[in-house]
Scaffold this motif. Structure first.
Motif, PDB file in Angstrom:
ATOM      1  N   GLN A 231     -14.989  14.019   5.555  1.00  0.00           N
ATOM      2  CA  GLN A 231     -15.601  13.339   4.416  1.00  0.00           C
ATOM      3  C   GLN A 231     -14.553  12.892   3.400  1.00  0.00           C
ATOM      4  N   LEU A 232     -13.552  13.710   3.179  1.00  0.00           N
ATOM      5  CA  LEU A 232     -12.486  13.319   2.258  1.00  0.00           C
ATOM      6  C   LEU A 232     -11.743  12.105   2.798  1.00  0.00           C
ATOM      7  N   LEU A 233     -11.465  12.093   4.089  1.00  0.00           N
ATOM      8  CA  LEU A 233     -10.776  10.950   4.697  1.00  0.00           C
ATOM      9  C   LEU A 233     -11.655   9.701   4.648  1.00  0.00           C
ATOM     10  N   LEU A 234     -12.961   9.870   4.833  1.00  0.00           N
ATOM     11  CA  LEU A 234     -13.873   8.736   4.721  1.00  0.00           C
ATOM     12  C   LEU A 234     -13.846   8.165   3.301  1.00  0.00           C
ATOM     13  N   SER A 235     -13.792   9.040   2.326  1.00  0.00           N
ATOM     14  CA  SER A 235     -13.735   8.588   0.938  1.00  0.00           C
ATOM     15  C   SER A 235     -12.475   7.773   0.685  1.00  0.00           C
ATOM     16  N   ASP A 236     -11.338   8.257   1.157  1.00  0.00           N
ATOM     17  CA  ASP A 236     -10.083   7.509   1.018  1.00  0.00           C
ATOM     18  C   ASP A 236     -10.172   6.163   1.726  1.00  0.00           C
ATOM     19  N   TYR A 237     -10.734   6.182   2.923  1.00  0.00           N
ATOM     20  CA  TYR A 237     -10.855   4.955   3.722  1.00  0.00           C
ATOM     21  C   TYR A 237     -11.673   3.907   2.974  1.00  0.00           C
ATOM     22  N   VAL A 238     -12.823   4.321   2.475  1.00  0.00           N
ATOM     23  CA  VAL A 238     -13.718   3.384   1.802  1.00  0.00           C
ATOM     24  C   VAL A 238     -13.104   2.861   0.510  1.00  0.00           C
ATOM     25  N   GLN A 239     -12.484   3.721  -0.267  1.00  0.00           N
ATOM     26  CA  GLN A 239     -12.097   3.371  -1.628  1.00  0.00           C
ATOM     27  C   GLN A 239     -10.875   2.463  -1.737  1.00  0.00           C
ATOM     28  N   HIS A 240     -10.142   2.287  -0.648  1.00  0.00           N
ATOM     29  CA  HIS A 240      -8.990   1.374  -0.716  1.00  0.00           C
ATOM     30  C   HIS A 240      -8.964   0.361   0.425  1.00  0.00           C
ATOM     31  N   TYR A 241     -10.025   0.306   1.207  1.00  0.00           N
ATOM     32  CA  TYR A 241     -10.030  -0.536   2.400  1.00  0.00           C
ATOM     33  C   TYR A 241      -9.686  -1.998   2.094  1.00  0.00           C
ATOM     34  N   GLY A 242      -8.662  -2.494   2.786  1.00  0.00           N
ATOM     35  CA  GLY A 242      -8.323  -3.911   2.766  1.00  0.00           C
ATOM     36  C   GLY A 242      -7.730  -4.434   1.479  1.00  0.00           C
ATOM     37  N   LEU A 243      -7.490  -3.584   0.498  1.00  0.00           N
ATOM     38  CA  LEU A 243      -6.926  -4.016  -0.782  1.00  0.00           C
ATOM     39  C   LEU A 243      -5.441  -3.679  -0.813  1.00  0.00           C
ATOM     40  N   ARG A 244      -4.622  -4.640  -1.211  1.00  0.00           N
ATOM     41  CA  ARG A 244      -3.172  -4.454  -1.187  1.00  0.00           C
ATOM     42  C   ARG A 244      -2.521  -4.957  -2.467  1.00  0.00           C
ATOM     43  N   ARG A 245      -1.559  -4.169  -2.958  1.00  0.00           N
ATOM     44  CA  ARG A 245      -0.733  -4.611  -4.082  1.00  0.00           C
ATOM     45  C   ARG A 245       0.338  -5.568  -3.571  1.00  0.00           C
ATOM     46  N   ALA A 246       0.650  -6.574  -4.350  1.00  0.00           N
ATOM     47  CA  ALA A 246       1.656  -7.559  -3.958  1.00  0.00           C
ATOM     48  C   ALA A 246       3.056  -6.947  -4.034  1.00  0.00           C
ATOM     49  N   GLU A 247       3.885  -7.259  -3.035  1.00  0.00           N
ATOM     50  CA  GLU A 247       5.276  -6.810  -3.046  1.00  0.00           C
ATOM     51  C   GLU A 247       6.090  -7.829  -3.835  1.00  0.00           C
TER      52      GLU A 247
END
Length: 338
Positions: A231-247
């Motif tokens: 469940q903790l890993l699912l939470s991490d997966y959902v909360q940042h999925y596909g979003l990226r900071r620009a380099e």
């Protein structure tokens, strides 16, 4: 604090009654954290208030209570499932209800505790994580995730198109390794390494389970801990999925912003998880107590369903991608223009 207290301690009461009496209480505990939560999330009024600054001191008090009650619930659950004379159905229902409590409420509370400046509260959070054999998360979350979130350097930030099953193993092992390296660099060989403490606490937890129920008790704890960690890993997966900071330069990324985390405005499940679904503001202000986390629907990516529902959908990759990929692409395009 009435909302947070009533919702979280309501689940605690359900579990206590289930372990003590079984029967209808076992079913009630599972229904409370699943079906009842789903329908209560439809009441939008429960999402307020957004700025309860006066509640901060009480927030620590509830976290302390939840942290302390975690241990009798965990090992009482081991006894109820492995030793007690409850029916098989009762034991199955308690297993799933308690696992969901550990993964959604205890996990969210331990997350709060490891961010507190008080040494005692921080240590309590570490003990909670370690009791479910996930102590290293206390290091990986603070020293890796909060620094590298939404970049390739964070094992707990899922890439666009990556399904949960590929993500989970990478995230678990990556957090274990990178957390150890980060702690080693931070401590520079001074004092007891935190990973030794995590291992010691985990060994003690396993020993307690063995003393309570022998092999059955040990297997029960392993099952509960595994379900909670998923469940903790699912939470991490959902909360940042596909979003990226620009380099912005080789090895250097733009500061983390509100657009780099998914959020949920659903009031009941947010209360149950101590506002963990208000994830963008947590990354912007990691030490801000949970009652004060804010939500800006215009500046923050919003999940189409509550965090627990999205976690279930993430287990079905085609459904998840159909629902989330175009939303993630939209936010990435918006971020690149700002």
């Amino acid at each position: 604090m009435v909302r947070f207290t009533a919702v979280t301690l309501g689940m605690v009461l359900c579990l206590v009654l289930a372990m003590g009496f079984g029967g209808v209480f076992s079913a009630a505990a599972l229904l409370y954290i699943t079906v009842f939560t789903f329908f209560m999330d439809k009441l939008t009024a429960l999402a307020a208030p957004d700025h309860p600054d006066a509640e901060f001191p009480a927030g620590d008090g509830l976290s302390l209570i939840l942290g302390l009650v975690h241990f009798p619930l965990l090992y009482g659950g081991v006894w109820a499932i492995a030793v007690s004379g409850l029916t098989t159905l009762d034991k199955v229902l308690i297993f799933f209800a308690l696992s969901l409590f550990l993964g959604q409420i205890s996990n969210s509370n331990a997350h709060e505790l490891i961010h507190r400046s008080s040494r005692h509260l921080h240590r309590l959070g570490v003990a909670v994580y370690s009791s479910i054999l996930f102590g290293f998360h206390a290091s990986a979350h603070v020293r890796v995730h909060h620094i590298h979130a939404a970049t390739e350097r964070d094992p707990n930030s899922a890439r666009l198109g990556q399904n949960f099953y590929h993500f989970a193993g990478r995230a678990w092992i990556g957090a274990l390794r990178q957390g150890f390296r980060a702690e080693s660099r931070f401590r520079k060989g001074k004092g007891l390494h935190p990973y030794a403490l995590y291992a010691g606490y985990a060994a003690l937890s396993l020993l307690l389970a063995w003393l309570i129920g022998g092999l059955a008790g040990l297997l029960t704890l392993l099952g509960l801990a595994s379900y909670a960690q998923i469940q903790l890993l699912l939470s991490d997966y959902v909360q940042h999925y596909g979003l990226r900071r620009a380099e912005i330069a080789p090895g250097k990324w733009e500061p983390v912003g509100p657009q780099h985390s998914w959020n949920s405005p659903h009031g009941f499940s947010s209360s149950l998880m101590l506002n963990a679904p208000r994830h963008s503001d947590h990354h912007a202000h990691p030490n801000r107590p949970y009652p004060g986390l804010e939500l800006d629907r215009d500046e923050m990516p919003i999940l189409p369903q509550s965090l627990p529902v999205m976690a279930v959908l993430a287990l079905v990759p085609p459904v998840w991608r159909n629902l989330m990929d175009h939303r993630a692409v939209k936010w990435q395009a918006r971020s690149s223009r700002t």
